[in-house]
Motif scaffolding. Structure first.
Motif, PDB file in Angstrom:
ATOM      1  N   LEU A  15    -109.817  37.777   2.865  1.00  0.00           N
ATOM      2  CA  LEU A  15    -111.002  38.212   3.538  1.00  0.00           C
ATOM      3  C   LEU A  15    -111.446  36.341   3.621  1.00  0.00           C
ATOM      4  CD1 LEU A  15    -113.668  38.225   5.181  1.00  0.00           C
ATOM      5  CD2 LEU A  15    -114.840  39.823   2.938  1.00  0.00           C
ATOM      6  N   ALA A  16    -111.691  36.276   2.259  1.00  0.00           N
ATOM      7  CA  ALA A  16    -111.407  34.768   2.314  1.00  0.00           C
ATOM      8  C   ALA A  16    -110.470  33.172   2.557  1.00  0.00           C
ATOM      9  CB  ALA A  16    -111.476  33.870   0.259  1.00  0.00           C
ATOM     10  N   ILE A  17    -109.521  33.343   3.006  1.00  0.00           N
ATOM     11  CA  ILE A  17    -108.817  32.910   3.386  1.00  0.00           C
ATOM     12  C   ILE A  17    -109.563  32.930   5.121  1.00  0.00           C
ATOM     13  CG2 ILE A  17    -106.785  32.320   5.060  1.00  0.00           C
ATOM     14  CD1 ILE A  17    -105.190  33.412   2.704  1.00  0.00           C
ATOM     15  N   THR A  18    -109.792  33.315   5.323  1.00  0.00           N
ATOM     16  CA  THR A  18    -110.361  33.795   6.919  1.00  0.00           C
ATOM     17  C   THR A  18    -112.006  32.520   7.077  1.00  0.00           C
ATOM     18  OG1 THR A  18    -109.389  36.006   7.720  1.00  0.00           O
ATOM     19  CG2 THR A  18    -110.895  35.597   8.957  1.00  0.00           C
ATOM     20  N   LEU A  19    -112.825  33.296   6.065  1.00  0.00           N
ATOM     21  CA  LEU A  19    -114.063  32.451   6.130  1.00  0.00           C
ATOM     22  C   LEU A  19    -113.690  31.432   5.615  1.00  0.00           C
ATOM     23  CD1 LEU A  19    -115.816  35.521   3.929  1.00  0.00           C
ATOM     24  CD2 LEU A  19    -116.256  35.033   5.952  1.00  0.00           C
ATOM     25  N   ARG A  20    -113.235  30.554   5.030  1.00  0.00           N
ATOM     26  CA  ARG A  20    -112.547  29.486   4.815  1.00  0.00           C
ATOM     27  C   ARG A  20    -112.473  28.351   6.226  1.00  0.00           C
ATOM     28  NH1 ARG A  20    -115.637  26.135   2.656  1.00  0.00           N
ATOM     29  NH2 ARG A  20    -114.470  24.233   1.467  1.00  0.00           N
ATOM     30  N   LEU A  77    -113.016  29.673   9.741  1.00  0.00           N
ATOM     31  CA  LEU A  77    -114.105  29.962  10.690  1.00  0.00           C
ATOM     32  C   LEU A  77    -115.109  28.667   9.708  1.00  0.00           C
ATOM     33  CD1 LEU A  77    -114.508  33.977  11.164  1.00  0.00           C
ATOM     34  CD2 LEU A  77    -113.161  31.927  12.199  1.00  0.00           C
ATOM     35  N   ALA A  78    -115.459  28.659   8.120  1.00  0.00           N
ATOM     36  CA  ALA A  78    -116.470  27.374   7.781  1.00  0.00           C
ATOM     37  C   ALA A  78    -116.480  26.208   7.819  1.00  0.00           C
ATOM     38  CB  ALA A  78    -115.921  28.165   5.778  1.00  0.00           C
ATOM     39  N   THR A  79    -114.570  26.352   8.008  1.00  0.00           N
ATOM     40  CA  THR A  79    -114.519  24.421   8.097  1.00  0.00           C
ATOM     41  C   THR A  79    -113.970  24.632   9.178  1.00  0.00           C
ATOM     42  OG1 THR A  79    -112.158  24.717   6.423  1.00  0.00           O
ATOM     43  CG2 THR A  79    -113.934  24.896   5.333  1.00  0.00           C
ATOM     44  N   GLY A  80    -113.176  25.361   9.790  1.00  0.00           N
ATOM     45  CA  GLY A  80    -112.404  24.283  10.990  1.00  0.00           C
ATOM     46  C   GLY A  80    -111.013  23.979  10.374  1.00  0.00           C
ATOM     47  N   CYS A  81    -111.134  24.312   9.362  1.00  0.00           N
ATOM     48  CA  CYS A  81    -109.332  23.581   8.697  1.00  0.00           C
ATOM     49  C   CYS A  81    -108.000  24.326   9.772  1.00  0.00           C
ATOM     50  CB  CYS A  81    -108.620  23.728   7.988  1.00  0.00           C
ATOM     51  SG  CYS A  81    -109.037  25.727   7.042  1.00  0.00           S
ATOM     52  N   SER A  82    -107.020  23.972   9.930  1.00  0.00           N
ATOM     53  CA  SER A  82    -105.673  24.810  10.592  1.00  0.00           C
ATOM     54  C   SER A  82    -104.782  25.771   9.882  1.00  0.00           C
ATOM     55  CB  SER A  82    -104.841  23.011  10.992  1.00  0.00           C
ATOM     56  OG  SER A  82    -104.232  22.510  10.061  1.00  0.00           O
ATOM     57  N   SER A  83    -103.930  26.050  10.565  1.00  0.00           N
ATOM     58  CA  SER A  83    -103.315  27.320   9.811  1.00  0.00           C
ATOM     59  C   SER A  83    -102.145  26.190   8.400  1.00  0.00           C
ATOM     60  CB  SER A  83    -102.013  28.148  10.764  1.00  0.00           C
ATOM     61  OG  SER A  83    -103.358  28.674  11.123  1.00  0.00           O
ATOM     62  N   PHE A  84    -101.425  25.243   8.484  1.00  0.00           N
ATOM     63  CA  PHE A  84    -101.197  24.677   8.207  1.00  0.00           C
ATOM     64  C   PHE A  84    -101.943  24.389   6.400  1.00  0.00           C
ATOM     65  CE2 PHE A  84     -99.504  20.388   6.169  1.00  0.00           C
ATOM     66  CZ  PHE A  84     -97.950  20.486   6.046  1.00  0.00           C
ATOM     67  N   GLU A  85    -103.264  23.640   7.173  1.00  0.00           N
ATOM     68  CA  GLU A  85    -103.803  22.999   5.829  1.00  0.00           C
ATOM     69  C   GLU A  85    -104.212  24.989   5.276  1.00  0.00           C
ATOM     70  OE1 GLU A  85    -107.666  20.340   6.744  1.00  0.00           O
ATOM     71  OE2 GLU A  85    -107.094  21.301   8.235  1.00  0.00           O
ATOM     72  N   LEU A  86    -104.045  25.817   5.311  1.00  0.00           N
ATOM     73  CA  LEU A  86    -104.540  26.732   4.307  1.00  0.00           C
ATOM     74  C   LEU A  86    -103.928  27.086   4.153  1.00  0.00           C
ATOM     75  CD1 LEU A  86    -106.222  29.478   7.471  1.00  0.00           C
ATOM     76  CD2 LEU A  86    -107.294  28.441   5.623  1.00  0.00           C
ATOM     77  N   ARG A 119    -102.108  32.133   9.776  1.00  0.00           N
ATOM     78  CA  ARG A 119    -102.335  32.532  11.281  1.00  0.00           C
ATOM     79  C   ARG A 119    -102.799  34.075  11.577  1.00  0.00           C
ATOM     80  NH1 ARG A 119     -98.363  30.643  13.312  1.00  0.00           N
ATOM     81  NH2 ARG A 119     -99.228  28.282  13.036  1.00  0.00           N
ATOM     82  N   GLY A 120    -101.662  35.062  10.701  1.00  0.00           N
ATOM     83  CA  GLY A 120    -101.642  35.982  11.068  1.00  0.00           C
ATOM     84  C   GLY A 120    -103.685  37.007  10.956  1.00  0.00           C
ATOM     85  N   ILE A 121    -103.191  36.527   8.702  1.00  0.00           N
ATOM     86  CA  ILE A 121    -104.876  37.268   8.794  1.00  0.00           C
ATOM     87  C   ILE A 121    -105.356  36.359   9.116  1.00  0.00           C
ATOM     88  CG2 ILE A 121    -105.919  36.266   6.315  1.00  0.00           C
ATOM     89  CD1 ILE A 121    -103.186  36.332   4.554  1.00  0.00           C
ATOM     90  N   VAL A 122    -106.046  35.395   9.728  1.00  0.00           N
ATOM     91  CA  VAL A 122    -106.802  35.286  10.558  1.00  0.00           C
ATOM     92  C   VAL A 122    -107.327  36.228  11.515  1.00  0.00           C
ATOM     93  CG1 VAL A 122    -107.896  33.143  11.656  1.00  0.00           C
ATOM     94  CG2 VAL A 122    -107.239  32.568   9.310  1.00  0.00           C
ATOM     95  N   GLN A 123    -106.033  36.161  12.072  1.00  0.00           N
ATOM     96  CA  GLN A 123    -106.437  36.982  13.394  1.00  0.00           C
ATOM     97  C   GLN A 123    -106.488  38.410  13.284  1.00  0.00           C
ATOM     98  OE1 GLN A 123    -106.409  35.920  16.703  1.00  0.00           O
ATOM     99  NE2 GLN A 123    -106.838  34.210  16.121  1.00  0.00           N
ATOM    100  N   ASP A 165    -105.639  25.864  20.044  1.00  0.00           N
ATOM    101  CA  ASP A 165    -105.034  25.450  20.620  1.00  0.00           C
ATOM    102  C   ASP A 165    -103.905  27.479  20.819  1.00  0.00           C
ATOM    103  OD1 ASP A 165    -102.692  25.515  22.656  1.00  0.00           O
ATOM    104  OD2 ASP A 165    -101.201  25.020  21.233  1.00  0.00           O
ATOM    105  N   LEU A 166    -104.850  28.449  21.122  1.00  0.00           N
ATOM    106  CA  LEU A 166    -104.707  29.814  21.141  1.00  0.00           C
ATOM    107  C   LEU A 166    -104.178  30.541  22.323  1.00  0.00           C
ATOM    108  CD1 LEU A 166    -107.320  30.334  18.106  1.00  0.00           C
ATOM    109  CD2 LEU A 166    -104.434  29.995  17.678  1.00  0.00           C
ATOM    110  N   HIS A 167    -103.750  31.799  22.362  1.00  0.00           N
ATOM    111  CA  HIS A 167    -103.937  32.495  23.142  1.00  0.00           C
ATOM    112  C   HIS A 167    -105.638  32.702  22.966  1.00  0.00           C
ATOM    113  CE1 HIS A 167     -99.305  32.517  23.656  1.00  0.00           C
ATOM    114  NE2 HIS A 167     -99.239  32.562  22.583  1.00  0.00           N
ATOM    115  N   VAL A 168    -105.622  33.916  25.070  1.00  0.00           N
ATOM    116  CA  VAL A 168    -107.161  34.394  25.024  1.00  0.00           C
ATOM    117  C   VAL A 168    -107.660  34.955  24.174  1.00  0.00           C
ATOM    118  CG1 VAL A 168    -107.844  34.973  27.070  1.00  0.00           C
ATOM    119  CG2 VAL A 168    -106.696  33.819  27.542  1.00  0.00           C
ATOM    120  N   GLU A 169    -106.648  35.954  24.061  1.00  0.00           N
ATOM    121  CA  GLU A 169    -107.129  37.061  23.341  1.00  0.00           C
ATOM    122  C   GLU A 169    -107.737  36.671  21.603  1.00  0.00           C
ATOM    123  OE1 GLU A 169    -105.565  41.302  21.541  1.00  0.00           O
ATOM    124  OE2 GLU A 169    -104.198  40.187  22.738  1.00  0.00           O
ATOM    125  N   ASN A 170    -106.554  35.825  21.136  1.00  0.00           N
ATOM    126  CA  ASN A 170    -106.664  35.015  20.678  1.00  0.00           C
ATOM    127  C   ASN A 170    -107.718  34.497  19.501  1.00  0.00           C
ATOM    128  OD1 ASN A 170    -104.805  36.648  19.269  1.00  0.00           O
ATOM    129  ND2 ASN A 170    -103.393  34.602  18.888  1.00  0.00           N
TER     130      ASN A 170
END
Length: 376
Positions: A93-98, A100-109, A121-125, A296-301
């Motif tokens: 949950l912390a990874i996802t909220l961060r 969404l809150a910062t707009g960082c990339s998966s590489f930054e996570l 990336r999978g956790i966020v989705q 750069d995401l699929h529509v569903e994501n």
């Protein structure tokens, strides 16, 4: 035959060695140090000790975070295996909220939380999907007549617009248009994110579940009531721009530039009420800065992220509030073209005229003439 057996044996040995090397290197040193150097494990206890820092980091209070975790935690938790220990639900949950809150990339996570890029990336989705699935009915409940009346009271008190039950508009995110309705507390009461950027607000609205229910009269909207003591009963209405078209339960501005004073007053008062949805979108994007960058995401994501942010907007708004200055200034009046569309019922035109008469007489406010640049 012996040479073939020797070659086969050598191949098996090589494959086994290769497999052992893969096992030895299957976790990158960055991810291997997650439990000791990952951001969650390094600062979470410090954040828990400071409410302000916690709010700044996760965009919500600890109480809201804990409640959110209690609701979706069982659905995002993963079982550990004998080969790998799973990432706890709180950390997911912390990874996802961060994100969404910062707009960082998966590489930054990957670098900050010390988990794999694809894992992040999978956790966020997964978490975004769970937020919508398990909080949707809590944050977007079916509105009863009593709840519509509470919304109307909010617009009547805050925007001096009686019988208004919502401001509606569309906003483009990630090449998709989000159609939303909000109340006077900047809380979304309806969202539709199944449409794409090339569609107009009008077509999206007419294909929406809100419009279909309005046409079928299944929205539980209360019966008409007067906006003044001796006035005629008027329907409860949504307010939008000219793209939505005039109807019994939808008010939009008068079109044209050379308008009568009464019509200018109406356009100002409607624009003032409609600004609540614009402000709601502004609060949404300022809190969840993932909307500040392209994805750069699929529509569903992309849909999962948008739905999750809108849900979290309501979730946090109801529990923590939002310090937002409600200004009476309007950038400009709407100079729409075609506010009366083909096929618009005469009754809808009459309804708008009655609201217009009310705002220019008993329902007037002291500043409205100054706001349209027409002192009397």
């Amino acid at each position: 035959m012996d040479s073939e057996e020797e070659a086969l044996s050598l191949l098996i040995v090589l494959l086994r060695r290769r497999r052992r090397r893969r096992r030895a290197l299957w976790m990158h040193p960055i991810t291997a140090s997650r439990l000791t150097h990952g951001q969650f494990y390094m600062i979470m206890s410090d954040l828990r000790a400071d409410d302000d820092k916690f709010f700044d980091y996760f965009r919500m209070t600890q109480e809201s975070f804990n409640e959110l975790l209690a609701i979706i935690g069982p659905h995002i938790r993963k079982d550990s295996t004998h080969l790998r220990k799973s990432i706890p639900a709180e950390e997911r949950l912390a990874i996802t909220l961060r994100f969404l809150a910062t707009g960082c990339s998966s590489f930054e996570l990957h670098n900050t939380f010390r988990c794999g890029t694809s894992t992040a990336r999978g956790i966020v989705q997964e978490v975004c999907k769970a937020v919508w699935e398990y909080l949707h009915y809590l944050c977007f409940p079916e509105l009863t007549k009593e709840e519509w009346l509470k919304i109307e009271e909010g617009f009547r008190c805050e925007a001096q617009f009686p019988n208004c039950i919502g401001a509606i508009d569309g906003k483009k995110y990630f090449s998709m248009v989000v159609l939303a309705v909000c109340d006077a507390n900047y809380r979304f009461t309806f969202i539709d994110v199944d449409s794409y950027g090339k569609a107009s607000d009008s077509s999206i609205y007419k294909n929406s579940n809100l419009y279909q229910k309005m046409q079928q009269d299944t929205l539980n909207i209360p019966s008409d009531k007067p906006v003044s003591t001796n006035g005629d009963p008027l329907p409860f209405v949504f307010v939008g721009d000219e793209a939505f078209g005039l109807s019994t339960h939808m008010l939009c501005p008068y079109g044209g530039k050379n308008l009568q004073h009464k019509k200018k007053i109406f356009n100002y008062r409607l624009s003032r009420a409609r600004r609540y949805i614009e402000s709601a979108f502004a609060i949404l994007t300022n809190k969840w800065r993932i909307f500040h960058r392209p994805l750069d995401l699929h529509v569903e994501n992309a849909e999962n992220i948008i739905r999750a942010c809108c849900t979290l907007h309501n979730f946090v708004r109801e529990r923590d509030g939002v310090q937002f200055e409600n200004t009476l200034n309007v950038v400009g009046l709407t100079d729409g073209d075609g506010a009366i569309q083909a096929g618009c019922p005469r009754s809808a035109i009459t309804i708008r005229e009655k609201f217009s008469d009310y705002f220019s007489s008993i329902g007037s406010v002291s500043w409205q003439d100054r706001m349209i640049g027409n002192r009397v």
